[in-house]
Design an enzyme around this catalytic site. Structure first.
Site, PDB file in Angstrom:
ATOM      1  N   PHE A 120       0.916  -1.161  -0.050  1.00  0.00           N
ATOM      2  CA  PHE A 120      -0.071   0.272   0.038  1.00  0.00           C
ATOM      3  C   PHE A 120       1.008   1.202   0.119  1.00  0.00           C
ATOM      4  O   PHE A 120       1.852   1.190   0.774  1.00  0.00           O
ATOM      5  CB  PHE A 120      -0.879  -0.128   1.059  1.00  0.00           C
ATOM      6  CG  PHE A 120      -1.927   0.973   1.124  1.00  0.00           C
ATOM      7  CD1 PHE A 120      -3.384   0.784   0.555  1.00  0.00           C
ATOM      8  CD2 PHE A 120      -1.811   2.157   1.784  1.00  0.00           C
ATOM      9  CE1 PHE A 120      -4.220   1.704   0.508  1.00  0.00           C
ATOM     10  CE2 PHE A 120      -2.756   3.260   1.939  1.00  0.00           C
ATOM     11  CZ  PHE A 120      -3.986   2.895   1.149  1.00  0.00           C
ATOM     12  N   ASP A 196       3.096  -5.783   7.704  1.00  0.00           N
ATOM     13  CA  ASP A 196       1.537  -4.834   7.556  1.00  0.00           C
ATOM     14  C   ASP A 196       0.542  -6.051   7.376  1.00  0.00           C
ATOM     15  O   ASP A 196       0.372  -6.553   6.404  1.00  0.00           O
ATOM     16  CB  ASP A 196       1.942  -3.913   6.309  1.00  0.00           C
ATOM     17  CG  ASP A 196       0.381  -3.042   6.311  1.00  0.00           C
ATOM     18  OD1 ASP A 196      -0.481  -3.499   6.823  1.00  0.00           O
ATOM     19  OD2 ASP A 196       0.534  -1.888   5.775  1.00  0.00           O
ATOM     20  N   TYR A 221      -9.965  -0.893  10.810  1.00  0.00           N
ATOM     21  CA  TYR A 221     -11.353  -0.337  10.271  1.00  0.00           C
ATOM     22  C   TYR A 221     -12.007  -1.354   9.275  1.00  0.00           C
ATOM     23  O   TYR A 221     -12.684  -0.934   8.632  1.00  0.00           O
ATOM     24  CB  TYR A 221     -11.128   1.053   9.677  1.00  0.00           C
ATOM     25  CG  TYR A 221      -9.971   1.439   9.201  1.00  0.00           C
ATOM     26  CD1 TYR A 221      -9.956   1.053   7.841  1.00  0.00           C
ATOM     27  CD2 TYR A 221      -9.019   2.167   9.572  1.00  0.00           C
ATOM     28  CE1 TYR A 221      -8.530   1.267   7.286  1.00  0.00           C
ATOM     29  CE2 TYR A 221      -7.693   2.723   9.027  1.00  0.00           C
ATOM     30  CZ  TYR A 221      -7.838   2.154   7.753  1.00  0.00           C
ATOM     31  OH  TYR A 221      -6.522   2.612   7.269  1.00  0.00           O
ATOM     32  N   LYS A 222     -10.689  -2.397   8.936  1.00  0.00           N
ATOM     33  CA  LYS A 222     -11.346  -3.303   7.652  1.00  0.00           C
ATOM     34  C   LYS A 222     -12.199  -4.682   8.346  1.00  0.00           C
ATOM     35  O   LYS A 222     -12.940  -4.554   8.897  1.00  0.00           O
ATOM     36  CB  LYS A 222      -9.984  -3.556   7.007  1.00  0.00           C
ATOM     37  CG  LYS A 222      -9.408  -2.441   6.267  1.00  0.00           C
ATOM     38  CD  LYS A 222      -8.225  -3.009   5.593  1.00  0.00           C
ATOM     39  CE  LYS A 222      -7.094  -1.957   5.238  1.00  0.00           C
ATOM     40  NZ  LYS A 222      -7.922  -0.904   4.251  1.00  0.00           N
ATOM     41  N   ARG A 373     -12.563  -5.043  -7.190  1.00  0.00           N
ATOM     42  CA  ARG A 373     -12.233  -5.824  -5.794  1.00  0.00           C
ATOM     43  C   ARG A 373     -13.274  -6.028  -5.138  1.00  0.00           C
ATOM     44  O   ARG A 373     -14.136  -5.174  -4.821  1.00  0.00           O
ATOM     45  CB  ARG A 373     -11.104  -4.846  -5.151  1.00  0.00           C
ATOM     46  CG  ARG A 373     -10.418  -5.593  -3.764  1.00  0.00           C
ATOM     47  CD  ARG A 373      -9.377  -4.526  -3.520  1.00  0.00           C
ATOM     48  NE  ARG A 373     -10.111  -3.377  -2.474  1.00  0.00           N
ATOM     49  CZ  ARG A 373      -9.401  -2.691  -1.495  1.00  0.00           C
ATOM     50  NH1 ARG A 373      -8.271  -3.179  -1.347  1.00  0.00           N
ATOM     51  NH2 ARG A 373      -9.922  -2.014  -0.801  1.00  0.00           N
TER      52      ARG A 373
END
Ligand SMILES: Cc1ncc(COP(=O)(O)O)c(C=O)c1O
Length: 414
Positions: A120, A196, A221-222, A373
């Site tokens: 990312f 990560d 938050y995912k 996605r």
């Protein structure tokens, strides 16, 4: 065997929506609004400053000063680590900056930080800024590839490497590094291994302690469903903690913050990663969100996740045969050990295709330039969701709704 979506009733999902974007922002756990209301109205409104302390016989859950530790205790089983080794409270980017500096400082004389090209972007920016700060170099390595990243990482290693920082699951393709094997390889070269885990925790087992990893960060938050901008976690292996030297020494990372001394004596262990006053409202949401994982094993999450991604891949393959002219190219690995909890494919109108799906109640997302996605959150996504999503995808392909001129202008947040 745990059926995918077995905790769905704990989430407040809107009727008629198939939500396949929990790998970007998790759904709202029902426990969160009630808990936030209590924290705001009773603990803050009535308890006022007294709510920092655990008030005997007072509001359950107050004792805000312990929130970081309480959240760490709920996160630890999902990471396969001890709660004492987890800090929670900054953003992922800030945590990564702190752990990268602290890790690099434990390998003096080694001049290189390795990062994957598939990471990312924030990881690339952070690692580069650490290199600039400490006078080190960045070396890029390839992504997971066909062998879980062993070839890619081996090619980047030598005796100059201080730390290797990799994103476990590729946010675009869902391809996954082989975490234990890559960690072992990096250690053979005498470097530290940092992961990560933003696209892993809550869906994919990571077992950091068993793998012997050194450092890890991840967001909440995912797949952990703690809400937009919720605080990230950082994990530091016990063997690095005594000499841990993070870049920012804040008062909350002091061994005795309320002694108000001007000399900084670091808190023992990961407590020294704390910087300022913890975000109490956000941590309260996280604590409530994590109750959805009570009694859940990471093996159960993984089994449910694989059922979902297998089914979606099968259905997409059927659509590729039915609509060959659409030239859908699946970019997620077919082999189970090589994939996380998402499926992505390329399509020349990927942006319009995702928008057309959203307009028909199927929420996935788009990643530049041509990737559609779909994330599968094992706690609340069901096999029926997969079937519905692929039925709607068939309609969008058949009608070419993706080419609607309304989708020519992209939203600022895609
Ligand atoms: C793999 C990965 N790392 C880091 C981040 C960014 O984290 P933050 O915005 O919490 O700093 C994201 C955001 O989606 C991500 O997917």
């Amino acid at each position: 065997m745990t059926a995918p979506g077995w905790r769905r009733e704990r989430f407040a999902l809107p009727d008629g929506v198939v939500y396949l974007d929990g790998n970007s922002l998790g759904a709202l756990p029902r426990a969160v609004p009630a808990r936030l209301g209590e924290v705001v109205e009773r603990e803050w409104g009535t308890g006022l400053i007294g709510s920092w302390n655990r008030v005997p016989g007072g509001a359950p859950g107050s004792g805000w000063i312990d929130l970081v530790g309480r959240c760490a205790a709920l996160l630890a089983p999902l990471l396969g680590v001890d709660a004492a080794d987890v800090h929670v409270g900054e953003s992922t980017s800030q945590s990564l900056f702190a752990t990268t500096v602290a890790g690099a400082r434990q390998r003096p004389g080694r001049r290189v930080l390795v990062v994957d090209r598939t990471t990312f972007p924030t990881d690339a920016y952070v690692i580069t800024s650490v290199a600039r700060l400490l006078g080190l170099e960045v070396r890029w390595c390839a992504g997971p590839g066909d062998d879980g990243g062993l070839t890619a990482v081996a090619a980047a290693l030598d005796e100059d490497v201080a730390l290797v920082s990799l994103t476990h699951v590729d946010f675009r393709t869902g391809a996954m590094f082989d975490l234990p094997a890559v960690t072992a390889l990096v250690h053979e070269a005498g470097a530290l291994m940092q992961w990560d885990l933003c696209h892993s925790t809550g869906a994919v087992p990571v077992d950091l302690a068993d793998a012997g990893a050194d450092l890890a960060v991840g967001c909440t938050y995912k797949y952990l469903n703690a809400g937009p901008g919720s605080p990230a976690y950082a994990w530091v292996a016990p063997h690095l903690q005594a000499d841990l030297d993070p870049p920012v020494a804040g008062w909350m990372g002091h061994a005795a913050p309320f002694a108000m001394r001007l000399d900084h004596e670091p808190s023992p262990g990961v407590g020294r990663l704390r910087v300022g006053t913890p975000p109490v409202l956000a941590l309260s949401a996280l604590e409530a969100a994590l109750t959805a994982f009570e009694g859940v094993t990471t093996a159960g999450l993984r089994a449910a996740s694989l059922q979902l991604t297998d089914r979606f891949l099968d259905r997409v393959d059927a659509l590729r045969e039915r609509f060959p002219a659409e030239q859908i190219e699946v970019v997620t690995p077919r082999e189970q050990p090589r994939r996380g909890s998402q499926v992505s494919f390329r399509h020349r109108h990927a942006y319009g295709l995702v928008q057309a799906l959203i307009d028909r109640g199927v929420v996935g997302d788009f990643r530049d330039p041509d990737i559609a996605r779909f994330g599968f959150a094992p706690l609340y996504t069901t096999l029926a969701d997969v079937d519905r999503a692929t039925e709607v995808l068939a309609e969008v392909l058949a009608s070419r709704a993706y080419a609607d001129p309304a989708y020519a202008v992209r939203n600022p947040v895609t």
